[in-house]
Design a protein around this motif. Structure first.
Motif, PDB file in Angstrom:
ATOM      1  N   TYR A  80     -33.248 -21.173  -2.232  1.00 53.11           N
ATOM      2  CA  TYR A  80     -33.882 -22.268  -2.923  1.00 53.11           C
ATOM      3  C   TYR A  80     -33.091 -23.074  -3.752  1.00 53.11           C
ATOM      4  CZ  TYR A  80     -37.346 -25.901  -3.211  1.00 53.11           C
ATOM      5  OH  TYR A  80     -38.268 -26.764  -3.715  1.00 53.11           O
ATOM      6  N   TRP A  81     -32.810 -22.613  -4.357  1.00 55.42           N
ATOM      7  CA  TRP A  81     -32.391 -23.935  -5.513  1.00 55.42           C
ATOM      8  C   TRP A  81     -31.486 -24.129  -5.414  1.00 55.42           C
ATOM      9  CZ3 TRP A  81     -35.274 -26.775  -8.431  1.00 55.42           C
ATOM     10  CH2 TRP A  81     -34.915 -27.949  -9.252  1.00 55.42           C
ATOM     11  N   ALA A  82     -29.982 -23.395  -4.565  1.00 50.49           N
ATOM     12  CA  ALA A  82     -28.651 -23.818  -3.964  1.00 50.49           C
ATOM     13  C   ALA A  82     -28.725 -25.208  -2.961  1.00 50.49           C
ATOM     14  CB  ALA A  82     -28.337 -22.583  -3.603  1.00 50.49           C
ATOM     15  N   LEU A  83     -29.836 -24.982  -2.279  1.00 49.24           N
ATOM     16  CA  LEU A  83     -29.813 -26.472  -1.494  1.00 49.24           C
ATOM     17  C   LEU A  83     -30.927 -27.118  -1.779  1.00 49.24           C
ATOM     18  CD1 LEU A  83     -31.660 -24.251   0.964  1.00 49.24           C
ATOM     19  CD2 LEU A  83     -29.258 -24.874   1.023  1.00 49.24           C
ATOM     20  N   VAL A  84     -31.582 -27.298  -3.302  1.00 46.55           N
ATOM     21  CA  VAL A  84     -32.058 -28.809  -3.895  1.00 46.55           C
ATOM     22  C   VAL A  84     -31.696 -28.921  -5.103  1.00 46.55           C
ATOM     23  CG1 VAL A  84     -34.135 -28.328  -2.288  1.00 46.55           C
ATOM     24  CG2 VAL A  84     -33.696 -27.927  -4.544  1.00 46.55           C
ATOM     25  N   GLY A  85     -30.498 -27.763  -5.824  1.00 46.12           N
ATOM     26  CA  GLY A  85     -30.080 -28.604  -7.096  1.00 46.12           C
ATOM     27  C   GLY A  85     -29.369 -29.328  -7.120  1.00 46.12           C
ATOM     28  N   ASN A  86     -27.890 -29.261  -8.383  1.00 49.82           N
ATOM     29  CA  ASN A  86     -26.644 -29.698  -8.380  1.00 49.82           C
ATOM     30  C   ASN A  86     -25.797 -29.440  -7.814  1.00 49.82           C
ATOM     31  OD1 ASN A  86     -26.521 -27.693  -9.787  1.00 49.82           O
ATOM     32  ND2 ASN A  86     -26.369 -29.462 -12.210  1.00 49.82           N
ATOM     33  N   HIS A  87     -24.749 -29.599  -8.062  1.00 50.34           N
ATOM     34  CA  HIS A  87     -23.292 -28.858  -7.496  1.00 50.34           C
ATOM     35  C   HIS A  87     -22.538 -28.030  -7.974  1.00 50.34           C
ATOM     36  CE1 HIS A  87     -19.287 -28.436  -6.341  1.00 50.34           C
ATOM     37  NE2 HIS A  87     -19.049 -28.287  -7.969  1.00 50.34           N
ATOM     38  N   HIS A  88     -23.402 -27.483  -9.559  1.00 51.83           N
ATOM     39  CA  HIS A  88     -22.842 -26.142  -9.786  1.00 51.83           C
ATOM     40  C   HIS A  88     -23.966 -24.915  -9.035  1.00 51.83           C
ATOM     41  CE1 HIS A  88     -20.435 -28.544 -12.194  1.00 51.83           C
ATOM     42  NE2 HIS A  88     -21.490 -29.058 -12.855  1.00 51.83           N
ATOM     43  N   ALA A  89     -25.413 -25.354  -8.603  1.00 51.15           N
ATOM     44  CA  ALA A  89     -26.210 -24.491  -8.525  1.00 51.15           C
ATOM     45  C   ALA A  89     -25.997 -24.041  -7.600  1.00 51.15           C
ATOM     46  CB  ALA A  89     -27.881 -25.208  -8.061  1.00 51.15           C
ATOM     47  N   ARG A  90     -25.023 -24.458  -6.041  1.00 57.73           N
ATOM     48  CA  ARG A  90     -24.322 -23.917  -5.022  1.00 57.73           C
ATOM     49  C   ARG A  90     -22.965 -22.879  -5.243  1.00 57.73           C
ATOM     50  NH1 ARG A  90     -26.766 -28.928  -4.160  1.00 57.73           N
ATOM     51  NH2 ARG A  90     -24.962 -30.426  -4.173  1.00 57.73           N
ATOM     52  N   GLN A  91     -22.254 -23.160  -6.168  1.00 62.38           N
ATOM     53  CA  GLN A  91     -21.217 -22.756  -6.397  1.00 62.38           C
ATOM     54  C   GLN A  91     -21.281 -21.510  -6.188  1.00 62.38           C
ATOM     55  OE1 GLN A  91     -20.335 -24.078 -10.004  1.00 62.38           O
ATOM     56  NE2 GLN A  91     -18.068 -24.830  -9.180  1.00 62.38           N
ATOM     57  N   MET A  92     -21.685 -21.022  -6.596  1.00 58.97           N
ATOM     58  CA  MET A  92     -21.456 -19.400  -5.905  1.00 58.97           C
ATOM     59  C   MET A  92     -22.228 -18.544  -5.380  1.00 58.97           C
ATOM     60  SD  MET A  92     -25.020 -16.837  -8.028  1.00 58.97           S
ATOM     61  CE  MET A  92     -25.976 -16.963  -7.034  1.00 58.97           C
ATOM     62  N   PHE A  93     -22.114 -19.871  -4.181  1.00 55.35           N
ATOM     63  CA  PHE A  93     -22.697 -19.797  -2.557  1.00 55.35           C
ATOM     64  C   PHE A  93     -21.577 -19.659  -1.550  1.00 55.35           C
ATOM     65  CE2 PHE A  93     -26.640 -19.064  -4.752  1.00 55.35           C
ATOM     66  CZ  PHE A  93     -27.264 -18.314  -3.569  1.00 55.35           C
ATOM     67  N   HIS A  94     -20.401 -20.755  -2.495  1.00 55.37           N
ATOM     68  CA  HIS A  94     -19.582 -21.290  -1.201  1.00 55.37           C
ATOM     69  C   HIS A  94     -17.962 -21.425  -1.842  1.00 55.37           C
ATOM     70  CE1 HIS A  94     -17.634 -25.468  -0.445  1.00 55.37           C
ATOM     71  NE2 HIS A  94     -17.892 -25.264   0.835  1.00 55.37           N
ATOM     72  N   LEU A  95     -17.338 -20.842  -1.651  1.00 53.44           N
ATOM     73  CA  LEU A  95     -15.933 -20.868  -1.665  1.00 53.44           C
ATOM     74  C   LEU A  95     -15.011 -22.183  -0.729  1.00 53.44           C
ATOM     75  CD1 LEU A  95     -14.643 -17.158  -2.151  1.00 53.44           C
ATOM     76  CD2 LEU A  95     -15.739 -19.058  -3.327  1.00 53.44           C
ATOM     77  N   PRO A  96     -14.760 -23.376  -1.388  1.00 56.68           N
ATOM     78  CA  PRO A  96     -13.317 -24.446  -1.277  1.00 56.68           C
ATOM     79  C   PRO A  96     -12.490 -23.228  -0.486  1.00 56.68           C
ATOM     80  CG  PRO A  96     -13.591 -24.881  -3.543  1.00 56.68           C
ATOM     81  CD  PRO A  96     -14.984 -23.787  -3.027  1.00 56.68           C
ATOM     82  N   LEU A  97     -12.820 -22.422   0.515  1.00 54.12           N
ATOM     83  CA  LEU A  97     -11.392 -22.449   1.102  1.00 54.12           C
ATOM     84  C   LEU A  97     -10.015 -23.271   2.069  1.00 54.12           C
ATOM     85  CD1 LEU A  97     -12.562 -19.193   2.700  1.00 54.12           C
ATOM     86  CD2 LEU A  97     -11.944 -18.776  -0.156  1.00 54.12           C
ATOM     87  N   ARG A  98     -10.649 -23.878   1.576  1.00 56.13           N
ATOM     88  CA  ARG A  98      -9.933 -25.382   2.538  1.00 56.13           C
ATOM     89  C   ARG A  98      -9.233 -26.471   1.382  1.00 56.13           C
ATOM     90  NH1 ARG A  98     -12.168 -27.769   8.256  1.00 56.13           N
ATOM     91  NH2 ARG A  98     -12.767 -25.206   9.087  1.00 56.13           N
ATOM     92  N   SER A  99      -9.174 -25.804   0.174  1.00 59.26           N
ATOM     93  CA  SER A  99      -8.837 -26.752  -1.253  1.00 59.26           C
ATOM     94  C   SER A  99      -7.026 -26.272  -1.008  1.00 59.26           C
ATOM     95  CB  SER A  99      -9.920 -27.205  -1.948  1.00 59.26           C
ATOM     96  OG  SER A  99      -9.413 -27.355  -3.068  1.00 59.26           O
ATOM     97  N   ALA A 100      -6.188 -26.510  -1.402  1.00 62.93           N
ATOM     98  CA  ALA A 100      -5.187 -26.219  -2.185  1.00 62.93           C
ATOM     99  C   ALA A 100      -5.450 -26.436  -3.805  1.00 62.93           C
ATOM    100  CB  ALA A 100      -4.357 -27.331  -1.568  1.00 62.93           C
ATOM    101  N   SER A 101      -5.740 -26.875  -3.930  1.00 61.77           N
ATOM    102  CA  SER A 101      -6.266 -26.957  -5.393  1.00 61.77           C
ATOM    103  C   SER A 101      -7.357 -26.023  -6.293  1.00 61.77           C
ATOM    104  CB  SER A 101      -6.652 -28.154  -6.344  1.00 61.77           C
ATOM    105  OG  SER A 101      -8.293 -28.305  -5.496  1.00 61.77           O
ATOM    106  N   TRP A 102      -7.866 -25.193  -5.407  1.00 63.30           N
ATOM    107  CA  TRP A 102      -8.860 -24.488  -5.848  1.00 63.30           C
ATOM    108  C   TRP A 102      -8.140 -22.756  -5.645  1.00 63.30           C
ATOM    109  CZ3 TRP A 102     -10.317 -19.842  -3.455  1.00 63.30           C
ATOM    110  CH2 TRP A 102     -11.000 -18.989  -4.137  1.00 63.30           C
ATOM    111  N   TRP A 103      -6.865 -22.262  -4.635  1.00 65.83           N
ATOM    112  CA  TRP A 103      -6.313 -21.547  -4.681  1.00 65.83           C
ATOM    113  C   TRP A 103      -5.651 -21.677  -5.802  1.00 65.83           C
ATOM    114  CZ3 TRP A 103      -7.193 -17.349  -2.250  1.00 65.83           C
ATOM    115  CH2 TRP A 103      -8.118 -17.837  -1.140  1.00 65.83           C
TER     116      TRP A 103
END
Length: 231
Positions: A80-103
């Protein structure tokens, strides 16, 4: 402005209070679950006298079930907090796999932990390797443990209970009660391995990358001791 002023530590607010509270409550629940789960799988000697004079295994099972409820409720709250919290609260539930810089950063972190790089990179939140390991090992691993744990618990509560209605399908899906027990037990060791790696990585980064790690999960603030937070 002199050189000393430029070297002053700089801090960025990262983890909100609900995330920090969940982290430590969750850590305590995992410790209780791992220890009690080990003894459920390998029961200890009950002590002298008649077994009926002791309630050792009953206490161990109660602690295991209680910690399981804490883990499950906390996990739902964390989603729930991943949905309503800040950007960092969502990080461990989502991987930006399309981001070249992330890879690119992910590969760099792999080399850094393999001791093939000499200079650490700084991240305000989780680094890409931490993100990936948290999602694959912790989020999915914890979800699996909750599913199998409540499925096994439903064997005791019986047919018609809410545990059976919600989780009873897991046991036949995994091939029966014994395979489910075995997979649940192996899942415990997976979580234990993750925790060991997590603690190692946090302490290593605290010492080598000149940025706070452990204290960040207490105060919420990440401090960069060389005064240079990443962009």
């Amino acid at each position: 402005m002199n050189g000393n002023a430029e070297a002053r530590p700089s801090s960025v607010y990262v983890f909100e209070a609900p995330v920090r509270l969940w982290h430590w409550v969750n850590a305590a629940a995992i410790v209780v679950l791992a220890v009690s789960g080990y003894f459920i799988g390998s029961p200890p000697f009950a002590g002298p006298g008649e077994a009926s004079d002791h309630y050792l295994m009953g206490t161990i099972r109660f602690l295991h079930f209680a910690a399981g409820y804490v883990l499950a409720v906390g996990f739902l709250g964390r989603i729930y907090w991943a949905l309503v919290g800040n950007h960092h609260a969502r990080q461990m539930f989502h991987l930006p796999l399309r981001s070249a810089s992330w890879w690119r950063d992910f590969r760099y972190e792999l080399r850094w932990y393999a001791l093939l790089e000499r200079s650490p990179r700084k991240f305000v939140g989780h680094n890409p390797l931490a993100q990936a390991s948290m999602l694959v090992l912790f989020v999915l691993g914890t979800g699996f443990m909750i599913l199998t744990g409540f499925a096994l618990y439903s064997e005791g509560t019986g047919k018609g209970s809410w545990q059976d209605a919600l989780f009873g399908w897991v046991i036949p899906l995994l091939g029966g009660s014994q395979p489910t027990h075995t997979l649940h037990h192996l899942g415990m060791w997976l979580i234990v391995a993750f925790v060991i790696g997590h603690v190692y990585a946090a302490i290593r980064e605290e010492l080598l990358s000149r940025q706070s790690m452990v204290s960040t999960m207490i105060s919420g603030w990440r401090t960069f001791r060389d005064g240079k937070p990443p962009e």
